[in-house]
Design a protein around this motif. Structure first.
Motif, PDB file in Angstrom:
ATOM      1  N   ASP A 429       0.816  -1.213   0.000  1.00 48.70           N
ATOM      2  CA  ASP A 429       0.000   0.000   0.000  1.00 48.70           C
ATOM      3  C   ASP A 429       0.853   1.268   0.000  1.00 48.70           C
ATOM      4  O   ASP A 429       0.363   2.347  -0.310  1.00 48.70           O
ATOM      5  CB  ASP A 429      -0.973   0.001   1.184  1.00 48.70           C
ATOM      6  N   GLY A 466      -1.697  -3.967   2.503  1.00 52.98           N
ATOM      7  CA  GLY A 466      -0.999  -3.316   3.606  1.00 52.98           C
ATOM      8  C   GLY A 466      -0.222  -4.277   4.474  1.00 52.98           C
ATOM      9  O   GLY A 466       0.305  -5.292   4.011  1.00 52.98           O
ATOM     10  N   THR A 497      -2.191   5.472  11.817  1.00 51.49           N
ATOM     11  CA  THR A 497      -3.035   4.305  11.543  1.00 51.49           C
ATOM     12  C   THR A 497      -2.384   3.457  10.457  1.00 51.49           C
ATOM     13  O   THR A 497      -1.599   3.963   9.645  1.00 51.49           O
ATOM     14  CB  THR A 497      -4.446   4.712  11.081  1.00 51.49           C
ATOM     15  N   ARG A 498      -2.750   2.184  10.440  1.00 54.26           N
ATOM     16  CA  ARG A 498      -2.272   1.276   9.413  1.00 54.26           C
ATOM     17  C   ARG A 498      -3.360   0.260   9.074  1.00 54.26           C
ATOM     18  O   ARG A 498      -4.214  -0.060   9.914  1.00 54.26           O
ATOM     19  CB  ARG A 498      -1.007   0.542   9.869  1.00 54.26           C
ATOM     20  N   TYR A 499      -3.300  -0.252   7.853  1.00 53.92           N
ATOM     21  CA  TYR A 499      -4.163  -1.358   7.437  1.00 53.92           C
ATOM     22  C   TYR A 499      -3.483  -2.674   7.813  1.00 53.92           C
ATOM     23  O   TYR A 499      -2.264  -2.803   7.705  1.00 53.92           O
ATOM     24  CB  TYR A 499      -4.398  -1.337   5.930  1.00 53.92           C
ATOM     25  N   GLU A 529     -11.024  -1.586   7.699  1.00 54.16           N
ATOM     26  CA  GLU A 529     -10.805  -0.255   8.252  1.00 54.16           C
ATOM     27  C   GLU A 529      -9.397  -0.138   8.821  1.00 54.16           C
ATOM     28  O   GLU A 529      -8.870  -1.091   9.403  1.00 54.16           O
ATOM     29  CB  GLU A 529     -11.822   0.034   9.360  1.00 54.16           C
ATOM     30  N   PRO A 530      -8.748   1.025   8.650  1.00 54.78           N
ATOM     31  CA  PRO A 530      -7.416   1.203   9.247  1.00 54.78           C
ATOM     32  C   PRO A 530      -7.485   1.163  10.773  1.00 54.78           C
ATOM     33  O   PRO A 530      -8.490   1.550  11.372  1.00 54.78           O
ATOM     34  CB  PRO A 530      -6.979   2.583   8.739  1.00 54.78           C
ATOM     35  N   LYS A 532      -5.837   2.140  14.519  1.00 52.91           N
ATOM     36  CA  LYS A 532      -4.995   3.101  15.227  1.00 52.91           C
ATOM     37  C   LYS A 532      -3.957   2.336  16.053  1.00 52.91           C
ATOM     38  O   LYS A 532      -4.301   1.568  16.957  1.00 52.91           O
ATOM     39  CB  LYS A 532      -5.866   3.974  16.136  1.00 52.91           C
ATOM     40  N   HIS A 562      -1.127   8.318   7.666  1.00 51.02           N
ATOM     41  CA  HIS A 562      -2.154   7.376   7.228  1.00 51.02           C
ATOM     42  C   HIS A 562      -1.790   6.853   5.841  1.00 51.02           C
ATOM     43  O   HIS A 562      -1.367   7.621   4.975  1.00 51.02           O
ATOM     44  CB  HIS A 562      -3.534   8.044   7.172  1.00 51.02           C
ATOM     45  N   GLU A 563      -1.990   5.556   5.641  1.00 54.54           N
ATOM     46  CA  GLU A 563      -1.682   4.942   4.351  1.00 54.54           C
ATOM     47  C   GLU A 563      -2.907   4.967   3.436  1.00 54.54           C
ATOM     48  O   GLU A 563      -4.042   5.113   3.892  1.00 54.54           O
ATOM     49  CB  GLU A 563      -1.218   3.492   4.542  1.00 54.54           C
ATOM     50  N   ASP A 564      -2.642   4.811   2.137  1.00 55.07           N
ATOM     51  CA  ASP A 564      -3.700   4.709   1.140  1.00 55.07           C
ATOM     52  C   ASP A 564      -3.616   3.341   0.468  1.00 55.07           C
ATOM     53  O   ASP A 564      -2.558   2.705   0.464  1.00 55.07           O
ATOM     54  CB  ASP A 564      -3.540   5.790   0.066  1.00 55.07           C
TER      55      ASP A 564
END
Length: 620
Positions: A429, A466, A497-499, A529-530, A532, A562-564
């Protein structure tokens, strides 16, 4: 002949032994005992229904007719009972299935009795008696079984008096199964004492005598009332949000939380042994990965499959999952000999490192890669080998270039040379709107793969997802090690945050992506959902005694808050699988970027950023 016990012998011990032997003999012949009890019910039912037919006038009872009816009923019960499996230990005594077989047996016996009676073979027997007798016999035999089950439940609960009280969250089917399993196991460590459920329609529900005592929010009060220290989340389909909410309430109340497997983990009914502590996988999300097994088999089964990075977390799980589809050869390539040892051991149960399926090679070595491909000629390639630690690649971008970019190009060229039919490049990701060397290099691999899909025969796709839960170098093993050393737990930023995805699900979806991917596409796996990271850290810190400190160290160079999963300039669709988004990647020829390898570390990072385009610099 009965002998008196010799002087000094223990008569009580002998009596106990004889009693135990008698019990064993009875248990071995339980079907016979059950049959005799059922026959006794028929023997009582026949004169009882005859008396009722004649207003309990004893003079009207025909002894001969009643005796003949007894004989027919006893024979019919035995014959039909064997035919339906009632007396062959097919079901547990008093279970629903056993009662269904009992009803069939009694009904057939009643029909037989009616036929004999209506056939004028039993003069003097009232013709309405068989139907009445069958009804009474069914009620009686069911009553006997019910009494026995109530007795067994009472005995089991007496044996569970010393078991630890347990609160059960949920009052659905999962809770019903686990409550019955716990109450039916005399050796159980736990005794369910109360149910908690937020559904108002279940507020008065009782399962095997265990009642709903309130909503989940009243966990502390109900636990104090029953002296419970443990809570069981008996909702197999619980979402990660529910798990986190229940975990937070339990932690605040000082209670230990346990759970049962998710629906896709279950094989058969729930048992006491299925109860386990809540894991990070429960808190961070769990979801079954449904794949098209036929589509996967069509390109894997009977083919020669090569996996790069086979000793890593993703690569090794890919090998384990691919082995299920029976490829003609499963070739495991890695430069880590210990990783190859571990994956061979996990698949074959031995690790002699002596098979042709283990290849010790570095994908940065072009000649070695071509040698392997020319010799083994794989049909399908899963490319999972990569350098993935963001801070290290920020400090040494040339290493990321050599492995992630040049190594991938070596594999792509070798795959084209031998006519590979499917090439699946495992991405990350961090390639979506990248801000780091890791992200830049992996985005380049996606575009190089897309270009090869346009110029070579076969299907060339990339798969993006991710963090893999529990993989080497990921956050959870780091937290465990920090907790083991007494802390503190370190997190870069309180809002980061991370996935996350389970390695099993990620691997299955990667394999499925190879079946549905089209040339030049990047397939993005749905990560939910990501999460925390600070919340995960707090749980780790709170579980330690004494609780550990949490230290925020600040974002590292190139690290996002935050990742995409999908970039700002990408448009995705889900034409085939609900958890896989298809994105068309721009193609890029290696000749357009090959000169970057000659740059210094300071210049390479900026050149990589420029090579993947301006949209890559955006931070979500």
């Amino acid at each position: 002949m009965v002998r008196n016990p010799p002087p000094g012998s223990d008569v009580t011990d002998n009596d106990d032994t004889m009693f135990e032997r008698a019990l064993i003999a009875v248990r071995r012949r339980l079907p016979v005992v059950h049959y005799l009890v059922d026959c006794l019910v028929w023997i009582v039912a026949l004169p009882l229904t005859t008396f009722s037919r004649y207003d309990f006038t004893i003079d009207e009872l025909e002894v001969d007719a009643t005796t003949r009816s007894w004989a027919v009923a006893i024979v019919g019960q035995g014959v039909f009972g064997l035919a339906t499996g009632l007396y062959t230990r097919r079901w547990r005594y008093g279970s629903f299935d056993e009662v269904a077989a009992l009803a069939s047996t009694v009904l057939l016996t009643g029909i037989l009795l009616s036929i004999v009676n209506f056939g004028w073979f039993m003069d003097g027997a009232p013709r309405s008696v068989p139907a009445l007798t069958a009804a009474v016999a069914l009620a009686g035999t069911v009553a006997v079984r019910s009494i026995w089950r109530l007795y067994r439940q009472k005995q089991t609960r007496l044996e569970l008096q010393d078991a630890e009280p347990l609160l059960v969250i949920g009052a659905g089917e999962g809770a019903e199964q686990i409550v019955k399993a716990l109450l039916g196991d005399p050796s159980s460590r736990y005794q369910p004492v109360a149910l908690l459920d937020d559904d108002p329609n279940r507020s008065r529900l009782s399962i095997s005598g265990v009642r709903v005592r309130g909503p989940i929010s009243e966990m502390r009060e109900v636990a104090a009332r029953y002296g419970a220290r443990d809570v069981l989340l008996a909702v197999p389909s619980a979402t990660s949000d529910l798990v986190r909410d229940v975990d937070a309430i339990a932690n605040n109340a000082g209670l230990r939380l346990f759970t049962v497997p998710s629906v896709h983990e279950m094989f058969g009914e729930l048992g006491v042994g299925d109860i386990r502590p809540v894991s990070e996988a429960d808190l961070l999300g769990r979801r079954p990965a449904d794949i098209d097994a036929d589509a996967v088999s069509s390109y894997v089964t009977g083919r020669r499959v090569l996996v790069t990075g086979a000793g890593g977390s993703i690569g090794s799980e890919l090998c384990r999952q691919l082995a299920r589809f029976e490829p003609s050869a499963l070739i495991k390539l890695d430069r880590d000999e210990s990783g190859l040892h571990a994956v061979q051991l996990s698949i074959h149960g031995r690790a002699l490192l002596d098979g042709d399926d283990l290849i010790l090679a570095d994908i940065r070595d072009r000649d070695r890669v071509f040698e392997v491909f020319d010799e083994l000629r794989p049909d399908v390639v899963f490319h999972a080998a990569a350098l993935k630690h963001l801070p290290l690649l920020e400090a040494a971008p040339q290493e990321g270039w050599k492995t992630n970019v040049v190594g991938t190009q070596n594999l792509l060229e070798a795959a084209e040379r031998v006519g590979v039919t499917h090439f699946v490049n495992v991405s990350t990701d961090k390639a979506a709107n990248p801000t780091s060397v890791l992200g830049y290099t992996k985005l380049l691999t996606e575009r190089l793969t897309a270009h090869k899909g346009l110029t070579a025969q076969g299907t060339y796709v990339s798969v993006r997802f991710g963090n893999v839960l529990g993989s080497r170098g990921s956050v959870l093993p780091a937290f465990r090690e920090q907790a083991k050393q007494g802390g503190p737990i370190t997190v870069t930023h309180p809002d980061i945050t991370r996935y996350f995805m389970l390695v099993e699900e990620a691997s299955l979806l990667v394999i499925n992506a190879g079946a549905i991917g089209r040339d030049g596409e990047v397939l993005v796996l749905d990560m939910g959902e990501p999460v925390k990271i600070a919340d995960v850290a707090e749980r780790f810190a709170g579980q330690h005694h004494p609780p550990l400190d949490i230290v925020f160290t600040g974002l590292r160079p190139g690290e996002k808050l935050h990742e995409d999963l999908v970039a700002l300039d990408e448009a995705g669709e889900r034409p085939f699988h609900p958890l896989i988004t298809h994105v068309q990647a721009p193609d890029l020829a290696f000749e357009q970027v090959h000169q970057l390898g000659a740059l210094s570390a300071a210049a390479l990072t900026a050149a990589l950023r420029d090579a993947v385009g301006s949209s890559a610099t955006a931070i979500a």
